[in-house]
Write a protein that holds these residues in place. Structure first.
Motif, mmCIF file in Angstrom:
data_model
loop_
_atom_site.group_PDB
_atom_site.id
_atom_site.type_symbol
_atom_site.label_atom_id
_atom_site.label_comp_id
_atom_site.label_asym_id
_atom_site.label_seq_id
_atom_site.Cartn_x
_atom_site.Cartn_y
_atom_site.Cartn_z
ATOM 1 N N PRO A 14 0.835 -1.213 0.000
ATOM 2 C CA PRO A 14 0.000 0.000 0.000
ATOM 3 C C PRO A 14 0.870 1.265 0.000
ATOM 4 C CG PRO A 14 -0.931 -1.612 1.490
ATOM 5 C CD PRO A 14 0.402 -2.167 1.027
ATOM 6 N N GLY A 15 0.493 2.212 -0.851
ATOM 7 C CA GLY A 15 1.227 3.469 -0.936
ATOM 8 C C GLY A 15 2.252 3.529 -2.055
ATOM 9 N N THR A 16 2.391 2.467 -2.832
ATOM 10 C CA THR A 16 3.384 2.472 -3.904
ATOM 11 C C THR A 16 2.853 3.041 -5.220
ATOM 12 O OG1 THR A 16 2.875 0.157 -4.401
ATOM 13 C CG2 THR A 16 4.785 0.581 -2.971
ATOM 14 N N GLY A 17 1.549 3.324 -5.300
ATOM 15 C CA GLY A 17 1.022 3.970 -6.497
ATOM 16 C C GLY A 17 0.268 3.053 -7.447
ATOM 17 N N LEU A 106 7.700 5.786 1.463
ATOM 18 C CA LEU A 106 6.476 5.023 1.697
ATOM 19 C C LEU A 106 5.869 5.400 3.047
ATOM 20 C CD1 LEU A 106 4.571 2.780 0.685
ATOM 21 C CD2 LEU A 106 5.988 1.163 1.972
ATOM 22 N N TRP A 107 6.700 5.498 4.065
ATOM 23 C CA TRP A 107 6.233 5.875 5.408
ATOM 24 C C TRP A 107 5.479 7.205 5.343
ATOM 25 C CZ3 TRP A 107 7.460 3.190 10.083
ATOM 26 C CH2 TRP A 107 7.010 3.827 11.248
ATOM 27 N N GLU A 108 6.074 8.183 4.648
ATOM 28 C CA GLU A 108 5.451 9.509 4.526
ATOM 29 C C GLU A 108 4.115 9.429 3.784
ATOM 30 O OE1 GLU A 108 8.517 11.818 2.636
ATOM 31 O OE2 GLU A 108 9.794 11.796 4.440
ATOM 32 N N ARG A 109 4.063 8.622 2.740
ATOM 33 C CA ARG A 109 2.814 8.476 1.981
ATOM 34 C C ARG A 109 1.714 7.883 2.856
ATOM 35 N NH1 ARG A 109 4.821 5.922 -3.837
ATOM 36 N NH2 ARG A 109 6.017 7.741 -4.535
ATOM 37 N N LEU A 110 2.056 6.881 3.652
ATOM 38 C CA LEU A 110 1.063 6.228 4.499
ATOM 39 C C LEU A 110 0.625 7.140 5.645
ATOM 40 C CD1 LEU A 110 2.435 2.571 4.527
ATOM 41 C CD2 LEU A 110 0.649 3.562 3.074
ATOM 42 N N GLU A 111 1.547 7.955 6.154
ATOM 43 C CA GLU A 111 1.174 8.945 7.179
ATOM 44 C C GLU A 111 0.156 9.933 6.613
ATOM 45 O OE1 GLU A 111 4.695 9.634 10.439
ATOM 46 O OE2 GLU A 111 4.905 10.686 8.527
ATOM 47 N N LYS A 112 0.366 10.355 5.360
ATOM 48 C CA LYS A 112 -0.570 11.295 4.715
ATOM 49 C C LYS A 112 -1.956 10.689 4.549
ATOM 50 C CE LYS A 112 2.810 14.072 2.244
ATOM 51 N NZ LYS A 112 3.502 14.300 0.978
ATOM 52 N N ARG A 113 -2.024 9.372 4.479
ATOM 53 C CA ARG A 113 -3.314 8.666 4.380
ATOM 54 C C ARG A 113 -3.932 8.434 5.764
ATOM 55 N NH1 ARG A 113 -2.571 3.649 0.117
ATOM 56 N NH2 ARG A 113 -2.053 4.898 -1.697
ATOM 57 N N ASN A 114 -3.246 8.916 6.768
ATOM 58 C CA ASN A 114 -3.699 8.742 8.162
ATOM 59 C C ASN A 114 -3.782 7.280 8.591
ATOM 60 O OD1 ASN A 114 -3.960 11.535 8.784
ATOM 61 N ND2 ASN A 114 -5.827 11.558 7.546
ATOM 62 N N TYR A 115 -2.875 6.461 8.078
ATOM 63 C CA TYR A 115 -2.798 5.082 8.535
ATOM 64 C C TYR A 115 -2.330 5.077 9.989
ATOM 65 C CZ TYR A 115 -3.181 2.564 4.037
ATOM 66 O OH TYR A 115 -3.623 2.009 2.872
ATOM 67 N N PRO A 116 -2.842 4.160 10.807
ATOM 68 C CA PRO A 116 -2.331 4.048 12.173
ATOM 69 C C PRO A 116 -0.869 3.572 12.153
ATOM 70 C CG PRO A 116 -4.133 2.485 11.794
ATOM 71 C CD PRO A 116 -3.916 3.240 10.525
ATOM 72 N N LEU A 117 -0.139 3.923 13.185
ATOM 73 C CA LEU A 117 1.286 3.613 13.264
ATOM 74 C C LEU A 117 1.555 2.129 13.018
ATOM 75 C CD1 LEU A 117 4.185 4.498 13.792
ATOM 76 C CD2 LEU A 117 3.753 4.194 16.238
#
Length: 182
Positions: A14-17, A106-117
């Motif tokens: 998830p988050g790779t586009g 990837l970490w930054e992209r998932l943070e922008k999606r508000n994924y939990p830690l």
């Protein structure tokens, strides 16, 4: 009757586009391709056993999902967009695209999606350990797997152009096969 157009699986953490690649590929393709966001299909059609609160995702009913996808894959002309690929039968796939991304990005992209830690950590670890790429290698012939970097808009543009080039070659190769079998 031979398959008219290819089945392309676009997979990755998830988050790779995946969805962005799939939509742009659908728009740029020289042949009509139907983009199937498998995760959305699971939700929309209820192809799951419920929502797992711990992992914040649906527990997929693979039998129902595959039953739904089988006639579509048999007809060809689809892009299957999902975070895993190993459940799709080998006979379906003409091309398996595994999108990869630097784990920090990837970490930054998932943070922008508000994924939990916890979910960010799990997906980041999967990317570092090349889990999706290994699934593809374990499930499909090596010659149909392509591993593509997906970190910038330039990568996206190049990847779509390369897949379109692959489609054109696939069409030529399959036309030659059809002509040779008559």
């Amino acid at each position: 009757m031979p398959q008219r157009y290819p089945v392309i699986i676009i997979t990755g953490t998830p988050g790779t586009g995946k969805s962005t690649h799939a939509q742009l590929l659908k728009d740029a393709s020289p042949v009509p391709l139907n983009h199937i966001n498998v995760g959305q299909l699971v939700k929309d059609k209820g192809f799951h056993h419920g929502f797992d609160q711990q992992w914040e995702s649906y527990t997929v009913d693979e039998d129902k999902l595959l039953d739904e996808l089988e006639p579509l894959a048999s007809g060809g002309g689809i892009i299957l967009d999902w975070h895993t690929c190993e459940m799709f039968p080998e006979r379906w796939a003409d091309l398996v695209v595994v999108l990869r991304c630097n784990h920090t990005m990837l970490w930054e992209r998932l943070e922008k999606r508000n994924y939990p830690l916890k979910k960010i950590q799990e997906n980041n670890e999967a990317e570092i350990m090349e889990v999706v790429l290994q699934e593809a290698r374990d499930s499909y012939p090596q010659q149909i797997i392509v591993d593509l970097k997906s970190e910038s808009s330039q990568d996206l543009e190049n990847n779509v152009a390369n897949i379109v080039e692959w489609i054109n070659q696939w069409l030529k190769d399959n036309k030659d096969e059809e002509d040779g079998s008559q």
